[in-house]
Design an enzyme around this catalytic site. Structure first.
Site, PDB file in Angstrom:
ATOM      1  N   ALA A   1     -41.348   9.018 -29.072  1.00  0.00           N
ATOM      2  CA  ALA A   1     -40.345   8.841 -28.014  1.00  0.00           C
ATOM      3  C   ALA A   1     -39.805  10.201 -27.568  1.00  0.00           C
ATOM      4  CB  ALA A   1     -39.221   7.934 -28.501  1.00  0.00           C
ATOM      5  N   ALA A   2     -39.076  10.888 -28.443  1.00  0.00           N
ATOM      6  CA  ALA A   2     -38.472  12.183 -28.076  1.00  0.00           C
ATOM      7  C   ALA A   2     -39.545  13.202 -27.705  1.00  0.00           C
ATOM      8  CB  ALA A   2     -37.609  12.698 -29.224  1.00  0.00           C
TER       9      ALA A   2
ATOM     10  N   CYS B   1     -40.126   0.002 -30.848  1.00  0.00           N
ATOM     11  CA  CYS B   1     -39.187  -1.129 -30.770  1.00  0.00           C
ATOM     12  C   CYS B   1     -39.876  -2.404 -30.323  1.00  0.00           C
ATOM     13  CB  CYS B   1     -38.074  -0.827 -29.778  1.00  0.00           C
ATOM     14  SG  CYS B   1     -37.348   0.788 -30.000  1.00  0.00           S
TER      15      CYS B   1
ATOM     16  N   ASN C   1     -34.889   9.239 -26.306  1.00  0.00           N
ATOM     17  CA  ASN C   1     -35.251   9.526 -24.928  1.00  0.00           C
ATOM     18  C   ASN C   1     -34.253  10.454 -24.251  1.00  0.00           C
ATOM     19  OD1 ASN C   1     -37.591   8.268 -23.365  1.00  0.00           O
ATOM     20  ND2 ASN C   1     -37.061   6.685 -24.857  1.00  0.00           N
TER      21      ASN C   1
END
Lengths: 449, 449
Positions: B10-11, B42, B305
């Site tokens: 994600a990041a 998720c 995010n």
């Protein structure tokens, strides 16, 4: 202590109930022309639609319950005059030729609002309806059952809810709206989408005539003839006039109570009028817009309830302030949720804000979830202060959640930059990992710089 | 300018994409041990449940798309060492016995978190699963298909989502949770209701053992034997360990990068570590709680995010701050929505706030609407400042809307009195005329005075 309340739908009923709780020894009376008190006007479209089978489900608290708690209800009783010098009101029962003089210690005007009726020649015709009181709702449903084609004059919130009700009952509907699109309180980049959705989701039963008004309603039962200002004519079985509302301020005005620039009764944050011991609350009272700090008049049941509570506390010797409104509203048409808070872009520009806006469409949930839908969100900010001024959202997805989130921010003068920092909840069935609200704020930030 | 990112879920994926947009001339590389980058962890419970048919739907951006936009993806490549003095990393491809020394101008650590594995003797058994990577999710679904009885160790968010997935697939489930109720991050007056709902809505397939832990997992395929600390024993086909996560900080620590009190990598609001040109973001990085201003570690995709975006802007020479988190979270079990923001009452008390709370249940919509459901809302405030500290809501009705509304207030230190003034949207399909949030604030106000 004798508390007299004129009107008993939302604000009036709330003042009565709360006053009796705050000050059990007080004598509390409601006077109303209506047959009923304490009902949900907002629920009537759903009764007409058939979602709610019995109209008595709309009654929040029955007259018997009020009486049992020691609150006296006087229905079918018109208050014809307020005599502030004598601290009295004049009451005329609808069914009797008599006038009663009633003393008060505290008087609360909660007379509500009435449908605005354009100046048609034929307005007394039985097939022309409005929708404000519970009696109106019951009559309108009976009328609808006998009609094949219904004309709605005006395209506001209630008009849209009525289209849904009529379409559910397989009626043909023609709506006439003076603006380019229905819901003229919204910006046109949003209201145009709403109108498009309605036309696409009404089983071809609905026709909307924009930029036109009704000039005449001719004919008699069973068929009326509509003639518009642009000369368009058609036959209809029934007309619903939903062309706005006006506050019921006549007796207040007549008693020397100050009327605000919006035409509603001027009150301070304690719901006090300019005359001692006379209060006003609900749809007849003027409000303050908490963003622009200007007088505003948005008659809504939620506001009426809050004002009623604040009014009762002050009437009973406490101290409470009603800080104002943000212009928040929501409605549903079929699967479409339509929600707004704060100023629209056109309102902001009119109030001389240096308004900048963004309008984006994004999924309301993670894109891979089966139940995902779109939301279109418009966010408006002021270029000088970077403060958020308002938001509008529509969509078959959860539009309303985003608007309530903005509402709280508006209360505290949130800036676009601050809104980006909000930690909104995230899980795939509820939002995207970057919620549409944050995306909109990020885009708006780059527009501001 | 050479930007190296360790980790790409994600990041890391966000830093890569945003950096390339901000600074198109930069050379951007992602190194990851994983087979995939840029996917929604998720979403895995919904893939396991069968709501999402193909796991590739969980991929947000494919490796091909990254490569097409000029971002280099190195999968199956472990970064074994950071050499800050030389501005190099050491990379070991999983499939080769070789070590590569790669230079960087800016290094971003986005190594995420790993499942916390209790110290079982038998942990290498193939029928013991965790759920972090996409490979884990694919394996877990295959495992589930072969099992009749599944044991879940731990009762956090993912555990609850997995119960739903397993029940949908008609599996028997035993969950073992050390606390008195599942979701121990919530207050017990809320988590007890969640546990009650799960047990009542799982077709008698679910058993929850509280106040106990797994002490041993014995046996071999196809049947494992579970022994709990209290000496309870049963057979199971498969075990999912979902007993919390820990940040992946080993290589950072080894390079002399400061680790915070929470065990995650310490960063400032620009996502900078204590070593120049090395950043950290996402689940491996420590966060600041915006209410208590204390270090906090809540690993969530939405936060990752946002941090990735802020990190990329700073890496590319811009200025942007990540202000912190509020502890907002949401999940769904069957029809029940469970949502929280801010501090729980027990967290608030632990942080020495003089916490007062209210817990009420009310309808989420007008009572006469056919689709009306209940929501239970807990609101927590500080007795000295009257500031709202947090809220938790559960219900088959719209609980999450109320929590997001509180989130924005928390950001700005809203008081109980101010929350009462919020103008929330109202229409019968969306709320009661006095929303549960306003009712709760009104009750809390009277408790504070």
């Amino acid at each position: 202590m004798k508390i007299i309340i004129i009107g008993g739908v939302a604000a009036g009923a709330k003042v009565a109930a709360k006053s009796k709780r705050e000050l059990p020894e007080a004598e509390v009376h409601i006077y109303t022309q209506d047959d009923y008190v304490s009902y949900s006007s907002c629920g009537m479209p759903y009764y007409i639609a058939g979602d709610i089978k019995d109209w008595d489900k709309l009654i929040v608290r029955s007259i018997e319950e009020f009486e049992k708690s020691g609150i006296h209800i006087h229905t079918r009783s018109e208050v014809t005059k307020i005599l502030p010098a004598d601290k009295k009101i004049v009451v005329k029962p609808l069914d009797k030729e008599e006038w009663q003089f009633i003393e008060y210690d505290k008087l609360i005007i909660a007379t509500g609002a009435s449908a605005f009726i354009p100046d048609f020649a034929n307005i007394k015709n039985k097939r022309i309806y409005t929708l404000r009181s519970l009696n109106d709702g019951i009559a309108l449903k009976e009328g609808m059952n006998k009609a094949n084609h219904i004309t709605i004059v005006g395209g506001g919130y209630i008009a849209i809810e009525l289209i849904e009700a009529f379409v559910k009952n397989k009626k043909k509907v023609t709506l006439i709206e003076r603006s380019p699109f229905v819901l003229s309180m919204l910006d046109e980049d949003i209201s145009s989408l709403v109108q498009e959705y309605i036309l696409a989701n009404s089983n071809n039963l609905v026709k909307i005539i924009n930029n036109d008004t009704v000039s005449e309603i001719l004919g008699e039962e069973p068929v009326l003839d509509i003639v518009t200002s642009k000369g368009y004519g058609f036959e209809t079985d029934m007309v619903v006039v939903s062309a706005g509302v006006k506050p019921n301020v006549e007796i207040a005005k007549d008693a020397g109570i100050e009327i605000g620039t919006t035409g509603a009764i001027k009150v301070n944050s304690r719901m006090e009028t300019n005359i001692k011991d006379i209060y006003a609350c609900g749809d007849c009272a003027e409000k303050i817009n908490m963003i622009s700090h200007t007088p505003s008049w948005v008659p809504l049941g939620s506001t009426a309830n809050k004002e009623g509570r604040v009014c009762a506390i002050n009437v009973c010797g406490g101290v409470e302030d009603f800080e104002g409104i943000l212009g928040s509203a929501v409605l549903r048409y079929d699967m479409l949720n339509i929600s707004k808070t704060g100023l629209t872009e056109k309102e902001a520009l009119k109030l001389n804000y240096d308004a900048v806006s963004v309008n984006i469409t994004k999924r309301d949930k993670a894109g891979y979830m089966p139940e995902v839908k779109n939301v279109t969100l418009k966010l408006i900010a002021d270029k000088r202060s970077h403060k958020i001024l308002g938001a509008q959202a529509i969509g078959c997805g959860d539009a309303d959640k985003r608007i309530n989130t903005v509402s709280v921010g508006l209360l505290q003068g949130i800036t676009v930059e601050e809104l980006i920092d909000v930690d909104l909840t995230y899980a795939p069935p509820f939002s995207t990992s970057i919620d549409i609200l944050i995306s909109a704020a990020q885009i708006l930030k780059s527009k501001l710089n």
